[in-house]
Design an enzyme around this catalytic site. Structure first.
Site, mmCIF file in Angstrom:
data_model
loop_
_atom_site.group_PDB
_atom_site.id
_atom_site.type_symbol
_atom_site.label_atom_id
_atom_site.label_comp_id
_atom_site.label_asym_id
_atom_site.label_seq_id
_atom_site.Cartn_x
_atom_site.Cartn_y
_atom_site.Cartn_z
ATOM 1 N N LEU A 291 38.722 -16.302 -8.872
ATOM 2 C CA LEU A 291 38.673 -17.530 -8.085
ATOM 3 C C LEU A 291 38.569 -17.148 -6.615
ATOM 4 C CD1 LEU A 291 41.430 -19.805 -9.690
ATOM 5 C CD2 LEU A 291 38.979 -20.283 -9.629
ATOM 6 N N ASP A 292 37.725 -17.859 -5.853
ATOM 7 C CA ASP A 292 37.636 -17.622 -4.414
ATOM 8 C C ASP A 292 38.996 -17.863 -3.768
ATOM 9 O OD1 ASP A 292 34.945 -17.112 -4.620
ATOM 10 O OD2 ASP A 292 34.340 -19.163 -4.154
ATOM 11 N N PRO A 293 39.274 -17.254 -2.613
ATOM 12 C CA PRO A 293 40.545 -17.509 -1.925
ATOM 13 C C PRO A 293 40.806 -18.995 -1.698
ATOM 14 C CG PRO A 293 39.454 -15.632 -0.931
ATOM 15 C CD PRO A 293 38.478 -16.209 -1.932
ATOM 16 N N LEU A 294 39.758 -19.773 -1.358
ATOM 17 C CA LEU A 294 39.925 -21.214 -1.135
ATOM 18 C C LEU A 294 40.410 -21.925 -2.383
ATOM 19 C CD1 LEU A 294 39.368 -23.900 0.467
ATOM 20 C CD2 LEU A 294 37.050 -23.810 -0.486
ATOM 21 N N ALA A 295 39.955 -21.480 -3.556
ATOM 22 C CA ALA A 295 40.201 -22.190 -4.809
ATOM 23 C C ALA A 295 41.619 -21.993 -5.327
ATOM 24 C CB ALA A 295 39.196 -21.732 -5.869
#
Length: 353
Positions: free
Chosen positions: A79-83
């Site tokens: 998962l991306d850091p934002l997610a």
């Protein structure tokens, strides 16, 4: 899970962590690994004792090294850091089953903000261009969604880690280097795609403060023109108006196949309604059988707070010999029973929840 119902220790298996927005997936895995490497659930007690003895000897010999690879651990899809949301973790033999989560059906919820396109297609990137957004209505977005449903072909973002001739795409874009060829489209399946909530201007989201410099824009345009002659990276500012409303935002819920770029759906949808758009929140609510909101037959997730608290202080063991975080894992883990044998006597794995 009662102690007497456990397969023989140490355990192998799968569980899911409810990842928060912010840290990388690898940071989450490394923190979980630190705990797992000290737990009798996952490490033979003899190894734990030898490890502890070696740690004590460190004061005498100064040659002891911490062994961070006592247990094999991995994750079933970054998962991306934002997610935030479901991050599947495999322990021991469970790591052999992680590949099935790369191509499984996943569910996401994402908040889209109109009027601004970013290099990363999300709010953690830099502004690439702005475009009109006031003309976009809920009906316009709903009418545009059918094009994105079903089996479609999707172009990965130019600012992504996807490699072309051994070099990440974002390196071409940042340096203005022409692409060797067009970015290959990928077939994906969008099983469902709906507007869950129309926020309008009633929100606190804003465009990223970072803006591409003129040199950076020209470099990006140069790269894009190597595969699309009429590519341009220019602002299309909104006509001046008296009100200071926040740009329109809305929430999408979708069920997609593995390999789908949610950011690309939002980016392309912005273009489809004559605007620009980027992701400001992203939640993976389901990955295969693991979900944030389990019903019958589903596997739930363990809150990241459980592991975060245990990293600071694991606390006392209960009468069964397990700490609070270990009990949470026991409650949510899908174990791989390594004690089952075939007719020939060879061991084989068997899933049991």
């Amino acid at each position: 899970m009662p102690k007497d119902s456990l397969p023989p220790l140490p355990l192998s298996g799968l569980f899911a962590v409810a990842k928060p927005s912010g840290p990388t997936s690898m940071a989450i895995i490394n923190d979980v690994k630190d705990l797992v490497n000290t737990s009798p659930l996952f490490v033979e007690r003899g190894k734990l004792a030898a490890h502890k003895e070696g740690k004590n000897e460190k004061q005498k010999r100064r040659k002891w090294k911490s062994n961070k690879d006592m247990v094999k651990i991995g994750q079933g899809g970054t998962l991306d850091p934002l997610a935030d949301g479901v991050l599947v973790v495999g322990i021991g033999r469970g790591t052999k089953k992680l590949s099935e989560f790369l191509d499984c059906v996943k569910e996401y919820k994402t908040t889209c903000l109109l009027g601004c396109e970013t290099d990363s297609y999300d709010c953690q990137g830099a502004q690439v261009r702005v475009a009109p957004w006031r003309h976009v209505t809920r009906e316009m977005v709903e009418n545009a969604l059918p094009v994105f449903r079903g089996q479609i072909e999707q172009t990965p973002p130019i600012f992504s880690a996807l490699k072309m001739d051994g070099k990440p795409l974002y390196e071409y874009a940042r340096s203005g280097t022409p692409l060797p060829r067009k970015i290959e489209k990928r077939p994906v399946t969008i099983h469902s795609l709906e507007i869950e909530e129309w926020l309008g201007s009633d929100h606190s989201f804003r465009y990223p403060e970072q803006v591409l410099s003129e040199d950076q824009r020209q470099a990006l345009e140069k790269t894009l023109r190597s595969v699309q002659e009429d590519a341009r990276v220019v602002d299309e500012p909104e006509e001046p108006v008296e009100d200071d409303r926040a740009p329109t935002a809305f929430v999408l819920r979708m069920k997609v196949s593995g390999g789908t770029y949610v950011r690309s759906i939002v980016h392309d949808l912005g273009h489809a309604v004559g605007s620009a758009a980027h992701v400001v929140t992203l939640t993976r609510s389901r990955q295969g059988r693991f979900t944030l909101e389990p019903t019958e037959g589903d596997m739930g997730c363990i809150s990241w707070d459980v592991f975060k608290a245990a990293k600071e202080d694991a606390g006392p063991a209960d009468e069964g010999g397990y700490t609070a975080w270990e009990r949470e894992v026991l409650d949510k883990i899908e174990t791989i029973d390594t004690s089952v044998t075939t007719a020939s006597g060879a061991k084989r794995g068997q899933s049991s929840s």
